[in-house]
Design an enzyme around this catalytic site. Structure first.
Site, PDB file in Angstrom:
ATOM      1  N   GLY A 134       1.204  -1.534  -0.729  1.00 48.14           N
ATOM      2  CA  GLY A 134      -0.405  -0.179  -0.164  1.00 48.14           C
ATOM      3  C   GLY A 134       0.534   0.948   0.382  1.00 48.14           C
ATOM      4  O   GLY A 134       1.664   0.935   0.380  1.00 48.14           O
ATOM      5  N   GLN A 174       3.406   9.431   1.455  1.00 45.70           N
ATOM      6  CA  GLN A 174       4.593   9.301   1.255  1.00 45.70           C
ATOM      7  C   GLN A 174       5.265   9.296   0.150  1.00 45.70           C
ATOM      8  O   GLN A 174       6.740   9.571  -0.149  1.00 45.70           O
ATOM      9  CB  GLN A 174       3.994   7.775   1.595  1.00 45.70           C
ATOM     10  CG  GLN A 174       3.371   7.267   2.492  1.00 45.70           C
ATOM     11  CD  GLN A 174       3.295   6.167   3.099  1.00 45.70           C
ATOM     12  OE1 GLN A 174       2.684   5.502   2.188  1.00 45.70           O
ATOM     13  NE2 GLN A 174       4.322   5.079   3.040  1.00 45.70           N
ATOM     14  N   CYS A 199       6.617   0.015   7.650  1.00 52.38           N
ATOM     15  CA  CYS A 199       5.364   1.248   6.283  1.00 52.38           C
ATOM     16  C   CYS A 199       6.986   1.498   5.768  1.00 52.38           C
ATOM     17  O   CYS A 199       7.926   1.749   6.251  1.00 52.38           O
ATOM     18  CB  CYS A 199       5.533   2.256   7.501  1.00 52.38           C
ATOM     19  SG  CYS A 199       5.140   3.817   6.679  1.00 52.38           S
ATOM     20  N   LEU A 200       6.925   1.861   4.418  1.00 55.07           N
ATOM     21  CA  LEU A 200       7.641   2.466   3.587  1.00 55.07           C
ATOM     22  C   LEU A 200       8.208   3.956   4.033  1.00 55.07           C
ATOM     23  O   LEU A 200       9.709   4.320   3.593  1.00 55.07           O
ATOM     24  CB  LEU A 200       7.786   1.979   1.977  1.00 55.07           C
ATOM     25  CG  LEU A 200       7.074   1.115   1.086  1.00 55.07           C
ATOM     26  CD1 LEU A 200       6.721   1.358   0.189  1.00 55.07           C
ATOM     27  CD2 LEU A 200       8.312   0.368   1.273  1.00 55.07           C
ATOM     28  N   HIS A 212      -3.914   1.270   7.972  1.00 51.41           N
ATOM     29  CA  HIS A 212      -2.951   1.377   7.504  1.00 51.41           C
ATOM     30  C   HIS A 212      -2.986   3.134   6.356  1.00 51.41           C
ATOM     31  O   HIS A 212      -1.992   3.568   7.151  1.00 51.41           O
ATOM     32  CB  HIS A 212      -1.668   0.555   7.578  1.00 51.41           C
ATOM     33  CG  HIS A 212      -0.513   1.244   6.953  1.00 51.41           C
ATOM     34  ND1 HIS A 212       0.463   0.939   7.921  1.00 51.41           N
ATOM     35  CD2 HIS A 212      -0.069   2.053   6.398  1.00 51.41           C
ATOM     36  CE1 HIS A 212       1.566   1.393   8.095  1.00 51.41           C
ATOM     37  NE2 HIS A 212       1.250   1.549   6.703  1.00 51.41           N
ATOM     38  N   GLU A 213      -3.325   3.110   5.685  1.00 49.74           N
ATOM     39  CA  GLU A 213      -3.303   3.431   4.468  1.00 49.74           C
ATOM     40  C   GLU A 213      -3.703   4.715   4.899  1.00 49.74           C
ATOM     41  O   GLU A 213      -3.951   5.825   4.944  1.00 49.74           O
ATOM     42  CB  GLU A 213      -3.564   3.356   3.503  1.00 49.74           C
ATOM     43  CG  GLU A 213      -2.084   2.012   2.679  1.00 49.74           C
ATOM     44  CD  GLU A 213      -0.945   2.099   3.009  1.00 49.74           C
ATOM     45  OE1 GLU A 213      -0.914   3.617   3.032  1.00 49.74           O
ATOM     46  OE2 GLU A 213      -0.419   1.929   3.158  1.00 49.74           O
ATOM     47  N   HIS A 224      -2.448   7.490   6.819  1.00 51.57           N
ATOM     48  CA  HIS A 224      -1.493   7.574   6.711  1.00 51.57           C
ATOM     49  C   HIS A 224      -1.983   9.640   6.025  1.00 51.57           C
ATOM     50  O   HIS A 224      -1.749  10.344   6.104  1.00 51.57           O
ATOM     51  CB  HIS A 224      -0.502   7.331   5.563  1.00 51.57           C
ATOM     52  CG  HIS A 224      -0.053   6.621   5.617  1.00 51.57           C
ATOM     53  ND1 HIS A 224       1.612   6.919   6.560  1.00 51.57           N
ATOM     54  CD2 HIS A 224       0.457   5.465   5.385  1.00 51.57           C
ATOM     55  CE1 HIS A 224       2.344   6.312   6.421  1.00 51.57           C
ATOM     56  NE2 HIS A 224       1.684   5.003   6.155  1.00 51.57           N
TER      57      HIS A 224
HETATM   58 ZN    ZN Z   1       3.033   3.284   6.131  1.00 52.19          ZN
END
Ligand code: ZN
Length: 162
Positions: free
Chosen positions: A47, A52, A97-98, A139-140, A143
């Protein structure tokens, strides 16, 4: 169009900024989603949320090729998402998480959610999600509200990975 965008990582303040709703469903928006997809593939993510990659707007993408444990999730773009229902039942699972490289930890989340969103054309979509998809969606969505998984991690479970 293929391309790559640099991933913003902590402590970049854009990761802590609440995002703005999308009001124009333009060709540029579709191009952003496609470039995010290339970027997510390059980093083996499941995702990716617009902040991000430096865009403070309410958009995220999800795609997962599948594994023994989890079913594949087709590429989907979620614009202006809103979780309208969350189950009382929760589960704990490991997340990364990236934007927080090389860190993982256990996060408790509702097992199932219902979400409304727009697609890239501005049509309303409604998704009932469970399992891995429900977890990635939450999770997204976090963000888009400036929330990171490390804010919710179970005490003592945050750890470095190789
Ligand atoms: Zn993330």
């Amino acid at each position: 169009m293929r391309g790559m965008l640099p991933i913003r990582t902590v402590p970049d303040p854009i990761l802590r900024t609440a995002t703005a709703p999308v009001t124009e469903f333009s060709a540029e928006l579709a191009k952003l989603a496609e470039t995010m997809r290339e970027t997510m593939h390059a980093h083996r993510g499941m995702g990716l949320a617009a902040p991000q990659v430096g865009q403070s707007i309410k958009l995220f993408i999800i795609e997962y090729a599948g594994s023994d444990e989890d079913e594949a999730i087709p590429f989907t773009v979620y614009v202006n998402p809103q979780i309208t229902w969350s189950s009382m039942n929760t589960s704990i699972s490991n997340e990364g998480c990236l934007s927080i490289p090389k860190m993982e930890g256990n996060v408790r989340r509702p097992k199932r959610v219902t979400l409304t969103a727009n697609d890239l054309q501005g049509n309303q979509i409604r998704v009932k999600a469970r399992g891995l998809l429900a977890r990635i969606i939450q999770h997204e969505v976090d963000h888009l509200n400036g929330v990171l998984f490390t804010d919710k991690v179970e005490p003592g479970t945050l750890h470095q990975v190789a």
